[in-house]
Motif scaffolding. Structure first.
Motif, PDB file in Angstrom:
ATOM      1  N   LEU A 183       0.830  -1.203   0.000  1.00 12.60           N
ATOM      2  CA  LEU A 183       0.000   0.000   0.000  1.00 12.60           C
ATOM      3  C   LEU A 183       0.867   1.256   0.000  1.00 12.60           C
ATOM      4  CD1 LEU A 183      -2.815  -1.031   2.517  1.00 12.60           C
ATOM      5  CD2 LEU A 183      -2.938  -0.987   0.015  1.00 12.60           C
ATOM      6  N   LEU A 184       1.976   1.222   0.743  1.00 11.58           N
ATOM      7  CA  LEU A 184       2.899   2.356   0.735  1.00 11.58           C
ATOM      8  C   LEU A 184       3.555   2.526  -0.633  1.00 11.58           C
ATOM      9  CD1 LEU A 184       4.579   1.802   4.211  1.00 11.58           C
ATOM     10  CD2 LEU A 184       3.200   3.788   3.564  1.00 11.58           C
ATOM     11  N   GLU A 185       3.820   1.419  -1.307  1.00 10.03           N
ATOM     12  CA  GLU A 185       4.376   1.480  -2.662  1.00 10.03           C
ATOM     13  C   GLU A 185       3.424   2.218  -3.602  1.00 10.03           C
ATOM     14  OE1 GLU A 185       4.089  -1.368  -6.388  1.00 10.03           O
ATOM     15  OE2 GLU A 185       5.060  -2.366  -4.708  1.00 10.03           O
ATOM     16  N   VAL A 186       2.148   1.832  -3.569  1.00  9.64           N
ATOM     17  CA  VAL A 186       1.156   2.472  -4.433  1.00  9.64           C
ATOM     18  C   VAL A 186       1.035   3.955  -4.098  1.00  9.64           C
ATOM     19  CG1 VAL A 186      -1.282   2.515  -5.092  1.00  9.64           C
ATOM     20  CG2 VAL A 186      -0.106   0.320  -4.781  1.00  9.64           C
ATOM     21  N   TYR A 187       1.008   4.254  -2.814  1.00 12.19           N
ATOM     22  CA  TYR A 187       0.932   5.643  -2.337  1.00 12.19           C
ATOM     23  C   TYR A 187       2.115   6.462  -2.864  1.00 12.19           C
ATOM     24  CZ  TYR A 187       1.260   9.352   1.292  1.00 12.19           C
ATOM     25  OH  TYR A 187       1.366  10.533   1.969  1.00 12.19           O
ATOM     26  N   VAL A 200      -5.411   9.747   0.558  1.00 10.02           N
ATOM     27  CA  VAL A 200      -6.439   8.861   0.008  1.00 10.02           C
ATOM     28  C   VAL A 200      -6.135   8.617  -1.462  1.00 10.02           C
ATOM     29  CG1 VAL A 200      -8.894   8.498  -0.387  1.00 10.02           C
ATOM     30  CG2 VAL A 200      -8.148   9.809   1.598  1.00 10.02           C
ATOM     31  N   PHE A 201      -6.112   7.349  -1.869  1.00 11.26           N
ATOM     32  CA  PHE A 201      -5.845   7.048  -3.272  1.00 11.26           C
ATOM     33  C   PHE A 201      -6.776   5.954  -3.767  1.00 11.26           C
ATOM     34  CE2 PHE A 201      -2.804   4.698  -0.620  1.00 11.26           C
ATOM     35  CZ  PHE A 201      -3.012   3.382  -1.022  1.00 11.26           C
ATOM     36  N   ASP A 202      -7.034   5.996  -5.080  1.00  9.13           N
ATOM     37  CA  ASP A 202      -7.839   4.951  -5.712  1.00  9.13           C
ATOM     38  C   ASP A 202      -7.117   3.619  -5.588  1.00  9.13           C
ATOM     39  OD1 ASP A 202      -9.716   6.802  -6.490  1.00  9.13           O
ATOM     40  OD2 ASP A 202      -8.853   7.090  -8.488  1.00  9.13           O
ATOM     41  N   SER A 239     -13.182   0.851  -3.384  1.00 12.81           N
ATOM     42  CA  SER A 239     -12.278   1.237  -4.462  1.00 12.81           C
ATOM     43  C   SER A 239     -11.216   2.259  -4.053  1.00 12.81           C
ATOM     44  CB  SER A 239     -13.080   1.824  -5.629  1.00 12.81           C
ATOM     45  OG  SER A 239     -13.812   2.970  -5.202  1.00 12.81           O
ATOM     46  N   SER A 240     -11.022   2.474  -2.745  1.00 13.34           N
ATOM     47  CA  SER A 240     -10.006   3.434  -2.317  1.00 13.34           C
ATOM     48  C   SER A 240      -9.416   3.020  -0.973  1.00 13.34           C
ATOM     49  CB  SER A 240     -10.587   4.846  -2.214  1.00 13.34           C
ATOM     50  OG  SER A 240     -11.520   4.931  -1.145  1.00 13.34           O
ATOM     51  N   VAL A 241      -8.268   3.603  -0.676  1.00 12.21           N
ATOM     52  CA  VAL A 241      -7.590   3.367   0.600  1.00 12.21           C
ATOM     53  C   VAL A 241      -7.117   4.705   1.148  1.00 12.21           C
ATOM     54  CG1 VAL A 241      -5.550   2.374   1.710  1.00 12.21           C
ATOM     55  CG2 VAL A 241      -6.835   1.014   0.062  1.00 12.21           C
TER      56      VAL A 241
END
Length: 267
Positions: A183-187, A200-202, A239-241
């Motif tokens: 999740l940190l990678e995507v962020y 907040v990200f998709d 659909s989000s975190v």
């Protein structure tokens, strides 16, 4: 959560040091091969204009439509304007294993385009708007333009760094920390491209796909997400975190964006 502790855990603040290279903050409106590669290396107007003249074609893929395959000769390259997609390398022995996911501002097939007859299979996680870029034309420009060559090398390096960091997390961390690290990678990927304000990200990626990437079952991924929510590290919708404590998550997982983007930030 327990795990590796990093003395220094740079996230959004350090990533913003590369702002001189610009961002994709207007989202799909300005996402193209020139704008994306411009994030990974300094390029003048001549280089950007040359990139804009490469043969390009818009492509739309619907969510869960039949797998889109590219084969025979040099693989084509796709820039994602909108949506998410996964990438697989088709083999007779392994079938279609998901090896990576891509979001807006990513380029699919760049590394693979350096190999002849390398099949890549793109599967849309959501409805996608892509730009198909001629791999042959881009490689020809790469040979004659040093700025473009350096930017392409930098892009490939960043994506290799992401894969290495993900593998390191999978071999050193327990399951909950693996998911937190991912999740940190995507962020960090969103932040680097200037496509995110706040935490907040998709995140339309299925638990099955996350499991494929992290070596876990979808049930185990679901339990890890629940554990992170219970510990007040994240808040998740369909659909989000939202990352509630990204710095603490980074300390617990050893995540450090400098391992991925440091060569750009210091360039």
């Amino acid at each position: 959560m327990k795990g590796l502790t990093a003395d220094r855990v740079p996230l959004a603040n350090d990533i913003s040091r590369k702002s001189k290279l610009g961002s994709l903050s207007n989202h799909g409106a300005c996402i193209n091969i020139a704008q994306v590669l411009g994030l990974y290396g300094e390029m003048g107007e001549e280089s950007l204009n040359s990139l804009s003249k490469i043969r390009q074609k818009p492509v739309e893929l619907k969510k869960n439509q039949q797998v889109f395959s590219v084969c025979e000769g040099r693989a084509d390259i796709f820039v994602i304007k909108e949506g998410w997609a996964s990438l697989s390398h088709a083999t007779n022995s392994r079938g279609q294993d998901v090896c990576n996911i891509f979001m807006p501002g990513d380029i699919i097939g760049m590394r693979e385009s350096f190999f002849e007859s390398r099949d890549i299979i793109i599967f849309p996680i959501t409805n996608c708007e892509l730009i198909k870029v001629s791999g042959d034309h881009l490689h020809a420009l790469c040979k004659e333009n040093e700025e473009v060559r350096k930017a392409i090398t930098s892009y490939v390096m960043v994506n290799d760094n992401i894969t290495i960091e993900r593998l390191r997390s999978c071999t050193h961390h327990r399951s909950v920390e693996r998911v937190a690290h991912f999740l940190l990678e995507v962020y960090a990927r969103f932040k680097f491209k200037g496509l995110l304000e706040g935490n907040v990200f998709d995140f339309p990626v299925t638990q099955e796909t996350v499991g494929e990437l992290l070596g876990m079952t979808s049930v185990h991924v679901s339990r890890c997400m629940t554990a992170l929510e219970q510990k007040k590290f994240i808040r998740k919708t369909r659909s989000s975190v939202k990352l509630l404590k990204p710095e603490e998550m980074a300390k617990n997982t050893g995540f450090d964006s400098d391992f991925i983007y440091g060569h750009i930030c210091l360039g």
